[in-house]
Design a protein around this motif. Structure first.
Motif, PDB file in Angstrom:
ATOM      1  N   UNK A  10       2.024  10.751 -12.295  1.00  0.00           N
ATOM      2  CA  UNK A  10       1.377  10.032 -11.192  1.00  0.00           C
ATOM      3  C   UNK A  10       1.170  10.953  -9.991  1.00  0.00           C
ATOM      4  N   UNK A  11       0.272  10.576  -9.077  1.00  0.00           N
ATOM      5  CA  UNK A  11       0.133  11.349  -7.841  1.00  0.00           C
ATOM      6  C   UNK A  11       1.447  11.368  -7.062  1.00  0.00           C
ATOM      7  N   UNK A  12       1.581  12.345  -6.172  1.00  0.00           N
ATOM      8  CA  UNK A  12       2.806  12.450  -5.396  1.00  0.00           C
ATOM      9  C   UNK A  12       2.895  11.388  -4.311  1.00  0.00           C
ATOM     10  N   UNK A  13       4.110  11.003  -3.999  1.00  0.00           N
ATOM     11  CA  UNK A  13       4.397  10.115  -2.870  1.00  0.00           C
ATOM     12  C   UNK A  13       5.323  10.895  -1.931  1.00  0.00           C
ATOM     13  N   UNK A  14       4.817  11.204  -0.741  1.00  0.00           N
ATOM     14  CA  UNK A  14       5.546  12.077   0.168  1.00  0.00           C
ATOM     15  C   UNK A  14       6.822  11.402   0.675  1.00  0.00           C
ATOM     16  N   UNK A  15       7.987  12.045   0.551  1.00  0.00           N
ATOM     17  CA  UNK A  15       9.218  11.475   1.108  1.00  0.00           C
ATOM     18  C   UNK A  15       9.227  11.569   2.627  1.00  0.00           C
ATOM     19  N   UNK A  16       9.718  10.532   3.265  1.00  0.00           N
ATOM     20  CA  UNK A  16       9.872  10.492   4.717  1.00  0.00           C
ATOM     21  C   UNK A  16      11.214   9.853   5.051  1.00  0.00           C
ATOM     22  N   UNK A  17      11.733  10.135   6.228  1.00  0.00           N
ATOM     23  CA  UNK A  17      12.964   9.506   6.706  1.00  0.00           C
ATOM     24  C   UNK A  17      12.596   8.364   7.639  1.00  0.00           C
ATOM     25  N   UNK A  18      13.273   7.235   7.480  1.00  0.00           N
ATOM     26  CA  UNK A  18      12.931   6.106   8.333  1.00  0.00           C
ATOM     27  C   UNK A  18      13.846   4.915   8.140  1.00  0.00           C
ATOM     28  N   UNK A  19      13.367   3.778   8.614  1.00  0.00           N
ATOM     29  CA  UNK A  19      14.114   2.519   8.559  1.00  0.00           C
ATOM     30  C   UNK A  19      13.337   1.489   7.741  1.00  0.00           C
ATOM     31  N   UNK A  20      14.066   0.665   7.030  1.00  0.00           N
ATOM     32  CA  UNK A  20      13.435  -0.386   6.239  1.00  0.00           C
ATOM     33  C   UNK A  20      14.301  -1.642   6.258  1.00  0.00           C
ATOM     34  N   UNK A  76      18.740  -7.354   5.674  1.00  0.00           N
ATOM     35  CA  UNK A  76      19.566  -6.175   5.955  1.00  0.00           C
ATOM     36  C   UNK A  76      18.663  -4.979   6.236  1.00  0.00           C
ATOM     37  N   UNK A  77      19.066  -4.135   7.194  1.00  0.00           N
ATOM     38  CA  UNK A  77      18.272  -2.958   7.555  1.00  0.00           C
ATOM     39  C   UNK A  77      19.004  -1.683   7.137  1.00  0.00           C
ATOM     40  N   UNK A  78      18.247  -0.722   6.629  1.00  0.00           N
ATOM     41  CA  UNK A  78      18.839   0.523   6.146  1.00  0.00           C
ATOM     42  C   UNK A  78      18.048   1.730   6.636  1.00  0.00           C
ATOM     43  N   UNK A  79      18.791   2.768   6.961  1.00  0.00           N
ATOM     44  CA  UNK A  79      18.204   4.063   7.306  1.00  0.00           C
ATOM     45  C   UNK A  79      18.303   4.967   6.082  1.00  0.00           C
ATOM     46  N   UNK A  80      17.226   5.683   5.783  1.00  0.00           N
ATOM     47  CA  UNK A  80      17.296   6.572   4.636  1.00  0.00           C
ATOM     48  C   UNK A  80      15.962   7.195   4.302  1.00  0.00           C
ATOM     49  N   UNK A  81      15.833   7.574   3.046  1.00  0.00           N
ATOM     50  CA  UNK A  81      14.716   8.345   2.497  1.00  0.00           C
ATOM     51  C   UNK A  81      13.773   7.399   1.784  1.00  0.00           C
ATOM     52  N   UNK A  82      12.514   7.371   2.201  1.00  0.00           N
ATOM     53  CA  UNK A  82      11.552   6.433   1.647  1.00  0.00           C
ATOM     54  C   UNK A  82      10.239   7.148   1.305  1.00  0.00           C
ATOM     55  N   UNK A  83       9.384   6.514   0.513  1.00  0.00           N
ATOM     56  CA  UNK A  83       8.043   7.065   0.304  1.00  0.00           C
ATOM     57  C   UNK A  83       7.147   6.696   1.486  1.00  0.00           C
ATOM     58  N   UNK A  84       6.089   7.471   1.680  1.00  0.00           N
ATOM     59  CA  UNK A  84       5.120   7.148   2.724  1.00  0.00           C
ATOM     60  C   UNK A  84       4.278   5.979   2.214  1.00  0.00           C
ATOM     61  N   UNK A  85       4.751   4.776   2.544  1.00  0.00           N
ATOM     62  CA  UNK A  85       4.178   3.559   1.977  1.00  0.00           C
ATOM     63  C   UNK A  85       4.623   2.371   2.818  1.00  0.00           C
ATOM     64  N   UNK A 106       0.845  -1.183   0.000  1.00  0.00           N
ATOM     65  CA  UNK A 106       0.000   0.000   0.000  1.00  0.00           C
ATOM     66  C   UNK A 106       0.885   1.238   0.000  1.00  0.00           C
ATOM     67  N   UNK A 107       0.307   2.323  -0.479  1.00  0.00           N
ATOM     68  CA  UNK A 107       1.003   3.604  -0.489  1.00  0.00           C
ATOM     69  C   UNK A 107      -0.031   4.707  -0.339  1.00  0.00           C
ATOM     70  N   UNK A 108       0.416   5.873   0.064  1.00  0.00           N
ATOM     71  CA  UNK A 108      -0.468   7.026   0.191  1.00  0.00           C
ATOM     72  C   UNK A 108      -0.188   7.967  -0.969  1.00  0.00           C
ATOM     73  N   UNK A 109      -1.184   8.117  -1.838  1.00  0.00           N
ATOM     74  CA  UNK A 109      -1.088   9.036  -2.966  1.00  0.00           C
ATOM     75  C   UNK A 109      -1.568  10.421  -2.534  1.00  0.00           C
TER      76      UNK A 109
END
Length: 211
Positions: free
Chosen positions: A73-83, A97-106, A6-9
């Motif tokens: 396409x609709x925008x996907x807001x950038x957020x900082x987090x872990x994945x 593997x875990x990474x810290x960085x810039x992700x979409x709000x999804x 899922x993602x937030x458009x």
């Protein structure tokens, strides 16, 4: 291989108009799928939305919406987090593997790792290659020297703007503080102000700082 995500458009013309959408993430050659575990939502992220369209911030015709969505396409807001890496056959980036960085709000993101090292990788998705590299670098959590588990939730909130404050302080030092005898630090961006004040305080010779 596909995975339900899922993602937030977000409407690029009206950031108050949002929709949660279901999508299929198909992983192609050289791509990885990461599951976004947590991210921060602050006033900084709202700024990304307000300045999502090209506004000259990056010195080209791109804006914050261009990190995670094509122009039509609709925008996907950038957020900082872990994945956490869910799917990968790329050498040096393994599932788990875990990474810290810039992700979409999804819930997930598809990235193309390049410049892979022990410390992390750079996303080389074509639309991102002309955007500022600081946003495209993903840090391997296990390799971050100053990462502490007890500070995990604070990283996405403070880390990005602490870096901004540090860079401002570094610029002041490089330019001999522009001849200023004192610096007034406002709190329009409170976390940037905290970072700037802290970085300025580390210098032996500096202007008087207020705020």
């Amino acid at each position: 291989m596909t995975h339900s995500t899922w993602a937030i458009d977000i409407d690029r013309d009206d950031i108050t108009s949002t929709e949660t959408v279901a999508a299929e993430s198909e992983i192609g050659p050289h791509e990885i799928l990461v599951q976004i575990d947590s991210f921060a939502m602050t006033a900084n992220n709202i700024t990304y939305g307000v300045f999502g369209k090209p506004s000259g911030l990056f010195g080209n015709d791109q804006g914050y919406w261009d990190f995670f969505a094509e122009r039509a396409a609709p925008g996907r807001l950038p957020v900082w987090g872990f994945a956490t890496v869910l799917v990968s056959d790329i050498e040096g980036v393994a599932p788990g593997d875990r990474f810290y960085g810039y992700y979409p709000m999804a819930s997930h993101a598809v990235l193309i790792p390049g410049e892979i090292s022990d410390s992390g990788f750079t996303d080389v998705t074509p639309r991102r290659t002309t955007l500022p590299p600081i946003y495209n670098r993903y840090q391997r959590v296990d390799a971050i020297p100053d990462y502490r588990a007890e500070h995990h939730d604070l990283w996405p909130v403070y880390r990005p703007l602490f870096l901004t404050g540090w860079l401002i302080a570094d610029q002041f030092e490089d330019d001999d503080d522009y001849g200023a005898e004192q610096v007034l630090i406002a709190s329009a961006s409170s976390k940037t102000a905290i970072g700037l004040g802290h970085a300025m305080k580390q210098r032996a010779n500096r202007p008087r700082t207020i705020g």
